[in-house]
Design an enzyme around this catalytic site. Structure first.
Site, PDB file in Angstrom:
ATOM      1  N   CYS A   1      92.003  -8.371  24.009  1.00 18.07           N
ATOM      2  CA  CYS A   1      90.750  -8.903  23.514  1.00 18.07           C
ATOM      3  C   CYS A   1      89.840  -9.363  24.751  1.00 18.07           C
ATOM      4  O   CYS A   1      88.965  -9.683  24.425  1.00 18.07           O
ATOM      5  CB  CYS A   1      90.986  -9.824  22.337  1.00 18.07           C
ATOM      6  SG  CYS A   1      91.463  -9.320  20.923  1.00 18.07           S
TER       7      CYS A   1
ATOM      8  N   ASP B   1      85.445 -11.294   9.696  1.00 19.26           N
ATOM      9  CA  ASP B   1      86.553 -10.689  10.426  1.00 19.26           C
ATOM     10  C   ASP B   1      86.491  -9.197   9.751  1.00 19.26           C
ATOM     11  O   ASP B   1      87.215  -8.322  10.591  1.00 19.26           O
ATOM     12  CB  ASP B   1      88.089 -11.369  10.365  1.00 19.26           C
ATOM     13  CG  ASP B   1      87.954 -12.735  10.915  1.00 19.26           C
ATOM     14  OD1 ASP B   1      87.915 -12.703  12.184  1.00 19.26           O
ATOM     15  OD2 ASP B   1      88.149 -13.624  10.089  1.00 19.26           O
TER      16      ASP B   1
END
EC number: 2.7.9.3
Length: 347
Positions: free
Chosen positions: A17, A51
């Protein structure tokens, strides 16, 4: 043998990430996109910075849709596959959903050993099975660098969705995994991370958020997100949504201890500095070390859930998560909107 060594270096040159676009850049692009006509069944879209997308198909069922993929952050292809899959699956759990199907997303150099790709996909497949889902296909392209992830579909009851921005003053904030994996992986790339620190980071990144999400179903959860590329403070900023503030107790936050040591040695990620630039103005620090600040901005790969729970239920939720083996902590509380959005100090 020499060729394999070179291939491994090419395989892992910084990913996870930490490879995400900065939140500021992304926001400027998304806000200019045409929206199209509103759909009353689209319960959550990208406007909420949530999300995953959630689309209602009946009174008692909604589809949760998400995808995530990135370059490797570890040398072992099989481990990378597990991490990438766990990270993609996590968005379903952050919404309170159940995983149903997944599709592979593969970018792979044609010149690289296909056994490497096989190991990546084996790791991903095992995590989908562990999640209770079915790997139903995928798509691949030839690329200069390796990238892997999943498109995931899950289901959730429309009245039991966990949005990321509906917390309430008085809610306690609970974090279910340790922070610091981005810094540890950065240290590992320059051969400075200890075996113990890297083992902790890998164990955290490969652990599904399935158990934590299921435990939450028995409690009054007002908001939830998983902590990934925007770091703890970046995702907390999205949770506050310009409407609330919070107090964070830095001394209560679970951290991989060595990450603090590596931060003091300036083994930091560029993505962490992007996170600081994006949300730093919303944060007030008091009696917090430089290293801890960096950990709070550190991008996490396959991080834990950050949960806003009704205050009277927080201790019971904490205990149940702890008994289930999660390195969990009550890390703060939501307060009415104040001058600063996030106050970070000690308890």
């Amino acid at each position: 043998m020499e060729q394999q060594k070179d291939e491994k270096i090419i395989f892992c040159k910084g990913g996870g990430c930490t490879a995400k676009l900065g939140a500021g850049i992304l926001s400027r692009v998304l806000e200019r996109l045409p929206k199209g006509p509103a759909d009353e069944n689209l319960l959550i879209g990208y406007d909420s910075k949530d999300d995953a997308a959630v689309y209602r198909i009946s009174d008692d069922t909604a589809i949760v849709q998400t995808l995530d993929f990135f370059p490797p952050m570890v040398d072992d292809p099989y481990t990378f596959g597990k991490i990438a899959a766990a990270n993609a699956l996590s968005d379903i759990y952050a919404m309170g959903g159940e995983v149903k199907t997944a599709l592979n997303i593969v970018c792979f150099p044609e010149s690289m050993d296909l056994n490497v790709l096989g190991e990546i996909m084996r790791g991903g497949s095992e995590k989908v099975i562990e999640a209770g889902g079915t790997l139903a296909g995928g798509h691949s392209i030839a690329d200069a660098d390796v990238k892997y992830g999943l498109s995931v579909m899950g289901t959730v009851h429309p009245d039991k969705i966990y949005p990321n921005n509906q917390g309430r003053p008085g809610d306690k904030l609970i974090l279910t995994k340790k922070l610091g994996v981005g810094i540890v992986c950065t240290a590992n790339r320059v051969k400075e991370a200890s075996d113990a620190a890297m083992e902790q980071a890998v164990a955290s990144m490969t652990m599904l958020n399935k158990s934590a999400s299921h435990i939450c179903h028995s409690y009054e959860i007002h908001a939830c997100t998983d902590v990934t590329g925007f770091g703890f403070l970046g995702h907390l900023h999205e949770m506050m949504d310009g409407k609330l503030s919070c107090r964070i107790f830095a001394d209560q936050i679970p951290v991989i201890k060595e990450a603090l040591d590596y931060a003091d040695e300036f083994l930091l990620t560029a993505a962490g500095q992007k996170n600081r630039n994006h949300v730093g103005e919303f944060v007030s620090f008091e009696n917090v070390s430089f290293a801890m600040e960096e950990v709070l901005f550190d991008p996490q790969t396959s991080g834990g859930l950050l949960i806003a729970v009704e205050s009277q239920q927080a201790e019971a939720l904490f205990e149940e998560l702890k008994q289930a083996g999660h390195p969990v902590a009550i890390v703060g509380e939501i307060i009415p909107k104040a001058e600063k959005e996030i106050y970070v100090g000690v308890l």
